[in-house]
Write an enzyme that holds these catalytic residues in place. Structure first.
Site, PDB file in Angstrom:
ATOM      1  N   HIS A   1       0.852  -1.194   0.000  1.00  0.00           N
ATOM      2  CA  HIS A   1       0.000   0.000   0.000  1.00  0.00           C
ATOM      3  C   HIS A   1       0.883   1.238   0.000  1.00  0.00           C
ATOM      4  O   HIS A   1       2.072   1.159   0.321  1.00  0.00           O
ATOM      5  CB  HIS A   1      -0.879   0.012   1.253  1.00  0.00           C
ATOM      6  CG  HIS A   1      -0.052   0.179   2.485  1.00  0.00           C
ATOM      7  ND1 HIS A   1       0.534  -0.898   3.124  1.00  0.00           N
ATOM      8  CD2 HIS A   1       0.350   1.291   3.149  1.00  0.00           C
ATOM      9  CE1 HIS A   1       1.247  -0.446   4.143  1.00  0.00           C
ATOM     10  NE2 HIS A   1       1.162   0.877   4.180  1.00  0.00           N
TER      11      HIS A   1
ATOM     12  N   HIS B   1       5.648   6.230  -1.185  1.00  0.00           N
ATOM     13  CA  HIS B   1       6.349   4.953  -1.413  1.00  0.00           C
ATOM     14  C   HIS B   1       5.499   3.781  -0.957  1.00  0.00           C
ATOM     15  O   HIS B   1       4.607   3.939  -0.124  1.00  0.00           O
ATOM     16  CB  HIS B   1       7.691   4.939  -0.666  1.00  0.00           C
ATOM     17  CG  HIS B   1       7.530   4.887   0.815  1.00  0.00           C
ATOM     18  ND1 HIS B   1       7.251   6.010   1.571  1.00  0.00           N
ATOM     19  CD2 HIS B   1       7.583   3.853   1.697  1.00  0.00           C
ATOM     20  CE1 HIS B   1       7.154   5.673   2.835  1.00  0.00           C
ATOM     21  NE2 HIS B   1       7.337   4.358   2.945  1.00  0.00           N
TER      22      HIS B   1
HETATM   23  P1  2AM Z   1       6.505   2.383   6.006  1.00  0.00           P
HETATM   24  O1  2AM Z   1       5.905   1.359   5.093  1.00  0.00           O
HETATM   25  O2  2AM Z   1       7.419   3.328   5.344  1.00  0.00           O
HETATM   26  O3  2AM Z   1       7.060   1.764   7.260  1.00  0.00           O
HETATM   27  C1  2AM Z   1       1.420   1.349   8.399  1.00  0.00           C
HETATM   28  O4  2AM Z   1       2.388   1.071   9.356  1.00  0.00           O
HETATM   29  C2  2AM Z   1       1.912   2.382   7.442  1.00  0.00           C
HETATM   30  O5  2AM Z   1       2.203   3.579   8.154  1.00  0.00           O
HETATM   31  C3  2AM Z   1       3.172   2.005   6.696  1.00  0.00           C
HETATM   32  O6  2AM Z   1       3.022   2.403   5.337  1.00  0.00           O
HETATM   33  C4  2AM Z   1       4.250   2.797   7.358  1.00  0.00           C
HETATM   34  O7  2AM Z   1       5.257   3.278   6.483  1.00  0.00           O
HETATM   35  C5  2AM Z   1       3.512   3.989   7.874  1.00  0.00           C
HETATM   36  N1  2AM Z   1       4.147   4.475   9.115  1.00  0.00           N
HETATM   37  C6  2AM Z   1       4.352   3.766  10.235  1.00  0.00           C
HETATM   38  N2  2AM Z   1       4.950   4.525  11.180  1.00  0.00           N
HETATM   39  C7  2AM Z   1       5.138   5.737  10.607  1.00  0.00           C
HETATM   40  C8  2AM Z   1       5.710   6.956  11.054  1.00  0.00           C
HETATM   41  N3  2AM Z   1       6.216   7.081  12.295  1.00  0.00           N
HETATM   42  N4  2AM Z   1       5.732   7.996  10.196  1.00  0.00           N
HETATM   43  C9  2AM Z   1       5.222   7.893   8.957  1.00  0.00           C
HETATM   44  N5  2AM Z   1       4.665   6.764   8.480  1.00  0.00           N
HETATM   45  C10 2AM Z   1       4.616   5.701   9.289  1.00  0.00           C
END
Ligand code: 2AM
Length: 177
Positions: A43, A125
């Protein structure tokens, strides 16, 4: 009162694109690169909200439902690795204006509601692999998936028995009417 949930707004990928991406990943990255994300969990996060109460969730959903903007086309044609967070990602070299507009709006609404705010600028991303402890060779440019984006959703993230599960709680169609 129910427990707060870990929430985020995101775009999902069509099933056929998910499948094409995981096949491309299997064929183009060394098997020991990191922990691959399951097809159904691929996603693109628009706004990460952190732990949110049911009351705040309702308010955020109501605001999201008032967003009026047309859909847009997203071309996934970029990939890279973030060494610090140990992820390999798929992204776009030309973020469409509609994507930036939608993410900015959701992030601004979340900030106004006092949600967690990421200190990092929005870098659209799709995380492909986690725990990539070492530098991973990134496939040469030339790959591309064109994704028509016509809706976005609100998701919860739960971790139990060693697995992360995302559940879509609500979704909204993109249109400017
Ligand atoms: P990531 O894939 O780059 O880890 C569910 O966890 C979603 O929220 C994921 O797409 C994750 O990104 C994002 N996410 C989790 N923690 C986050 C944070 N502290 N800041 C921004 N995005 C976050």
């Amino acid at each position: 009162m129910s427990e707060p949930k870990r929430l985020f707004f995101a775009l999902e990928l069509p099933d056929d694109v998910q499948q094409q991406i995981i096949h491309w990943r299997a064929a183009n990255f060394p098997a020991d690169s990191g922990r691959p994300i399951a097809a159904a969990n691929l996603h693109l996060t628009l706004a990460f909200l952190g732990e949110v109460s049911t009351e705040k969730q309702r308010a955020l959903a109501a605001m999201a439902g008032r967003i009026r903007q047309p859909g847009f086309a997203l071309e996934l044609n970029d990939a890279g690795q973030w060494l610090r967070s140990q992820v390999v990602w798929l992204g776009t070299r030309q973020p469409p204006r509609g994507l930036l507009q939608l993410a900015n709006m959701l992030r601004a609404q979340a900030a106004r509601s006092g949600c967690y705010q990421s200190p990092l600028p929005f870098h659209p991303h799709i995380t492909l692999m986690r725990n990539t402890a070492h530098a991973v060779p990134i496939p040469a440019p030339g790959f591309s998936w064109k994704v028509p984006v016509t809706e976005f959703g609100l998701y919860s993230s739960e971790f139990s028995r060693g697995r992360t599960r995302y559940t879509r709680l609500e979704r909204w169609t993109l249109n400017d009417k």
